[in-house]
Design an enzyme around this catalytic site. Structure first.
Site, mmCIF file in Angstrom:
data_model
loop_
_atom_site.group_PDB
_atom_site.id
_atom_site.type_symbol
_atom_site.label_atom_id
_atom_site.label_comp_id
_atom_site.label_asym_id
_atom_site.label_seq_id
_atom_site.Cartn_x
_atom_site.Cartn_y
_atom_site.Cartn_z
ATOM 1 N N THR A 59 0.951 -1.095 0.395
ATOM 2 C CA THR A 59 0.160 -0.245 0.229
ATOM 3 C C THR A 59 1.076 1.063 -0.542
ATOM 4 O O THR A 59 0.810 2.173 -0.569
ATOM 5 C CB THR A 59 -1.013 0.506 1.171
ATOM 6 N N TYR A 122 -12.731 -4.598 -1.574
ATOM 7 C CA TYR A 122 -13.945 -4.547 -2.589
ATOM 8 C C TYR A 122 -15.074 -5.107 -2.538
ATOM 9 O O TYR A 122 -16.242 -5.114 -2.683
ATOM 10 C CB TYR A 122 -13.009 -3.435 -3.771
ATOM 11 N N TYR A 148 -2.117 -10.657 5.209
ATOM 12 C CA TYR A 148 -2.686 -8.651 5.798
ATOM 13 C C TYR A 148 -3.804 -8.219 6.315
ATOM 14 O O TYR A 148 -4.216 -8.444 5.098
ATOM 15 C CB TYR A 148 -1.580 -7.933 4.054
ATOM 16 N N ARG A 153 -8.976 -0.688 5.091
ATOM 17 C CA ARG A 153 -8.877 -0.826 3.700
ATOM 18 C C ARG A 153 -9.659 -1.611 2.764
ATOM 19 O O ARG A 153 -10.602 -1.543 1.453
ATOM 20 C CB ARG A 153 -7.397 -0.282 3.116
ATOM 21 N N LYS A 176 0.319 -9.503 8.943
ATOM 22 C CA LYS A 176 0.544 -8.382 8.949
ATOM 23 C C LYS A 176 -0.387 -7.939 9.748
ATOM 24 O O LYS A 176 -2.062 -7.900 8.868
ATOM 25 C CB LYS A 176 1.042 -7.085 7.427
ATOM 26 N N ILE A 218 5.668 -3.978 10.450
ATOM 27 C CA ILE A 218 6.169 -3.644 9.044
ATOM 28 C C ILE A 218 5.219 -2.421 9.022
ATOM 29 O O ILE A 218 4.287 -1.760 9.397
ATOM 30 C CB ILE A 218 5.151 -4.235 8.427
#
Length: 307
Positions: A59, A122, A148, A153, A176, A218
């Site tokens: 990202t 999405y 992740y 998001r 993550k 991270i």
């Protein structure tokens, strides 16, 4: 307490990533083209500062607006430049399973050490859909794979129960976690029946995450101050808890400023103020607003990085 991974060791050799890993920005010319010369300098700076691992094309690297060709070149360039001195965890996420499989295969072909695969965004898959998605990617290469979790998001998240199922795959070795839920590492340990490498994806809660049993981070802020982030993790892993807390407190204003607007707008602006790269972003991301720029400048001054 397990030892830290020393510079030059791979995650495969140690079984764990520890310390400060950096989610690398993708530097660009003012016209939006990727500047690989600057990318080389940024990677060298990270390695010199003691960063434990590099994460290109995530990202922070503006993966949503990279072409497939650019995505592949960025990962190959990072692997080539780092040249085994630190491990490379390649961004390989997509909301299309077949596309993520191709990204994973490419990362393996150019020598990446592991994969970072984000929860599909999405299209809002169910937990069963997430399970099949990640298992399909994990079957596609022999690389260790990190899941992740970033519901801010992706909207959906992987439940600890689903992580327990996924953890049965030998290639799925870590997560993550960008949920900012400090109870999450504990819940994950209850459900995953093997050691799972848990890395924070939230700069501002790193010490709390480590205290809950996490292994590292991270981060975004480490693009600007890789040395201070590495020192904070070293302090924690050496048992110097108060030193780690003091460094976290010192970094907190910069952490806050980095997320006043959508990443990587603020981090690229901060880096531009230090002469590290341009602040160029690709639409629909735009440069930070004036109030954010002032907050970033103030945070940089608090660290004696700006006059």
């Amino acid at each position: 307490m397990e030892r830290m991974m020393s510079r030059g060791e791979t995650m495969v050799e140690t079984g764990m990533y520890r310390g400060s890993l950096t989610a690398l920005v993708t530097p660009m010319d003012t016209d939006g083209r990727i500047d690989f010369g600057v990318a080389t300098k940024l990677i060298e700076r990270q390695i010199k500062a003691g960063t434990s691992g590099l994460v290109p094309a995530g990202t922070t690297g503006e993966s949503p607006t990279l072409s497939h060709e650019e995505h592949g070149r960025i990962i190959a360039h990072c692997v080539e430049t780092s040249n085994g001195r630190v491990p490379v965890m390649a961004g390989a996420g997509s909301n299309s399973t077949s596309e993520a499989v191709q990204m994973a295969k490419h990362a393996h072909s150019v020598g990446a050490d592991s994969l970072l695969v984000v929860v599909p965004y999405y299209n809002k898959p169910t937990q069963e859909g997430l399970y099949r998605h990640f298992m399909t990617i994990a079957d596609a290469t022999p690389l260790p794979m990190y899941l992740y979790c970033i519901p801010g998001r992706s909207v959906v998240d992987i439940t600890p129960e689903t992580l327990g199922r996924l953890g049965q795959h030998p290639n799925i070795v870590g997560v993550k976690d960008a949920t900012a839920n400090m109870a999450r590492p504990i819940a994950v340990r209850r459900h995953v029946k093997k050691p799972l490498n848990q890395l924070s994806g939230d700069d501002n809660t790193v010490v709390s995450f480590l205290a809950a049993g996490g292994d590292g981070c991270i981060g975004v802020t480490s693009n600007v101050v890789p040395d201070l982030c590495a020192q904070m993790h070293a302090a924690w892993n050496e048992g110097r808890v108060q030193d780690a807390i003091a460094l976290q407190d010192r970094l907190s204003p910069l952490h806050d400023a980095m997320f006043m607007e959508s990443n990587p707008g603020p981090i690229k602006y901060a880096m531009s103020r230090l002469g590290l790269c341009t602040a160029t972003l690709r639409l629909p991301l735009v440069e930070p607003q004036d109030a954010t720029r002032k907050a970033i400048d103030a945070a940089l001054r608090s660290l004696d990085l700006l006059d």
